[in-house]
Design a protein around this motif. Structure first.
Motif, mmCIF file in Angstrom:
data_model
loop_
_atom_site.group_PDB
_atom_site.id
_atom_site.type_symbol
_atom_site.label_atom_id
_atom_site.label_comp_id
_atom_site.label_asym_id
_atom_site.label_seq_id
_atom_site.Cartn_x
_atom_site.Cartn_y
_atom_site.Cartn_z
ATOM 1 N N GLU A 92 0.843 -1.197 0.000
ATOM 2 C CA GLU A 92 0.000 0.000 0.000
ATOM 3 C C GLU A 92 0.874 1.241 0.000
ATOM 4 O OE1 GLU A 92 -3.174 0.448 -0.312
ATOM 5 O OE2 GLU A 92 -3.945 -1.568 0.057
ATOM 6 N N VAL A 93 0.291 2.332 -0.454
ATOM 7 C CA VAL A 93 0.899 3.657 -0.338
ATOM 8 C C VAL A 93 -0.102 4.491 0.445
ATOM 9 C CG1 VAL A 93 1.723 5.701 -1.568
ATOM 10 C CG2 VAL A 93 2.101 3.430 -2.552
ATOM 11 N N VAL B 80 4.995 4.097 2.978
ATOM 12 C CA VAL B 80 4.762 3.005 2.040
ATOM 13 C C VAL B 80 4.780 1.722 2.849
ATOM 14 C CG1 VAL B 80 5.693 1.781 0.037
ATOM 15 C CG2 VAL B 80 5.850 4.282 0.157
ATOM 16 N N VAL B 81 3.812 0.856 2.613
ATOM 17 C CA VAL B 81 3.737 -0.414 3.324
ATOM 18 C C VAL B 81 4.441 -1.485 2.493
ATOM 19 C CG1 VAL B 81 2.225 -2.189 4.291
ATOM 20 C CG2 VAL B 81 1.568 0.232 4.412
ATOM 21 N N VAL B 82 5.475 -2.090 3.091
ATOM 22 C CA VAL B 82 6.215 -3.172 2.448
ATOM 23 C C VAL B 82 5.803 -4.478 3.118
ATOM 24 C CG1 VAL B 82 8.493 -4.155 1.985
ATOM 25 C CG2 VAL B 82 8.158 -1.672 1.897
ATOM 26 N N ALA B 83 5.384 -5.458 2.299
ATOM 27 C CA ALA B 83 5.000 -6.781 2.792
ATOM 28 C C ALA B 83 6.144 -7.750 2.561
ATOM 29 C CB ALA B 83 3.750 -7.263 2.065
ATOM 30 N N THR B 84 6.482 -8.506 3.607
ATOM 31 C CA THR B 84 7.544 -9.506 3.491
ATOM 32 C C THR B 84 7.025 -10.849 3.996
ATOM 33 O OG1 THR B 84 8.448 -9.088 5.707
ATOM 34 C CG2 THR B 84 9.335 -7.767 3.904
ATOM 35 N N GLY B 85 7.615 -11.928 3.489
ATOM 36 C CA GLY B 85 7.252 -13.262 3.941
ATOM 37 C C GLY B 85 5.834 -13.637 3.570
ATOM 38 N N GLY B 86 5.381 -14.721 4.120
ATOM 39 C CA GLY B 86 4.023 -15.175 3.871
ATOM 40 C C GLY B 86 3.843 -15.794 2.499
ATOM 41 N N VAL B 87 2.653 -16.360 2.310
ATOM 42 C CA VAL B 87 2.271 -16.952 1.040
ATOM 43 C C VAL B 87 0.874 -16.455 0.686
ATOM 44 C CG1 VAL B 87 1.815 -19.120 -0.182
ATOM 45 C CG2 VAL B 87 3.649 -19.014 1.505
ATOM 46 N N THR C 211 4.404 -10.112 7.068
ATOM 47 C CA THR C 211 4.704 -9.053 8.019
ATOM 48 C C THR C 211 4.741 -7.763 7.219
ATOM 49 O OG1 THR C 211 6.018 -10.522 9.411
ATOM 50 C CG2 THR C 211 6.361 -8.154 9.697
ATOM 51 N N LEU C 212 4.096 -6.737 7.734
ATOM 52 C CA LEU C 212 4.029 -5.447 7.063
ATOM 53 C C LEU C 212 4.926 -4.457 7.790
ATOM 54 C CD1 LEU C 212 0.148 -5.312 6.577
ATOM 55 C CD2 LEU C 212 1.867 -6.139 4.955
#
Length: 105
Positions: A40-41, A53-60, A66-67
């Protein structure tokens, strides 16, 4: 990260990026490894600026991600490769989940 383009603004060259083009844009570390993607922005209503800015890492498929709220100034835009670069240390702080959004970065 398209569409983007070059614009002449008061004698200075500026790269314009459509906000929608940032969503799902790859985020890489300075060493080149993929860190995640833009989820997201977040804009400050009435102020005309990016809050974070929202950076998403990991997960499927969005599950277990994790945001991280990251200041736009921490990114380097790489339009040739269609991605953003970021120092890994920025993501060392506490993250958040989709149900608990921060008020600011």
């Amino acid at each position: 990260m398209s569409p983007s383009g070059e614009a002449e603004v008061a004698g200075a060259q500026t790269t314009l990026i459509a906000a929608g083009a940032l969503i799902d844009c790859a985020v890489h570390g300075r060493g080149g490894g993929k860190l995640g993607k833009v989820a997201e922005v977040m804009l400050v209503a009435g102020k005309g600026r990016i809050a974070y800015v929202v950076v998403a890492t990991g997960g499927v498929l969005g599950i277990g991600e994790t945001l991280y709220a990251v200041d736009w100034c921490d990114f380097t835009v790489d339009p040739q490769n269609g991605r953003l670069s970021l120092d890994v240390e920025v993501l060392d702080g506490p993250g958040f989940d989709k149900d608990h959004w921060p008020v600011s970065a």
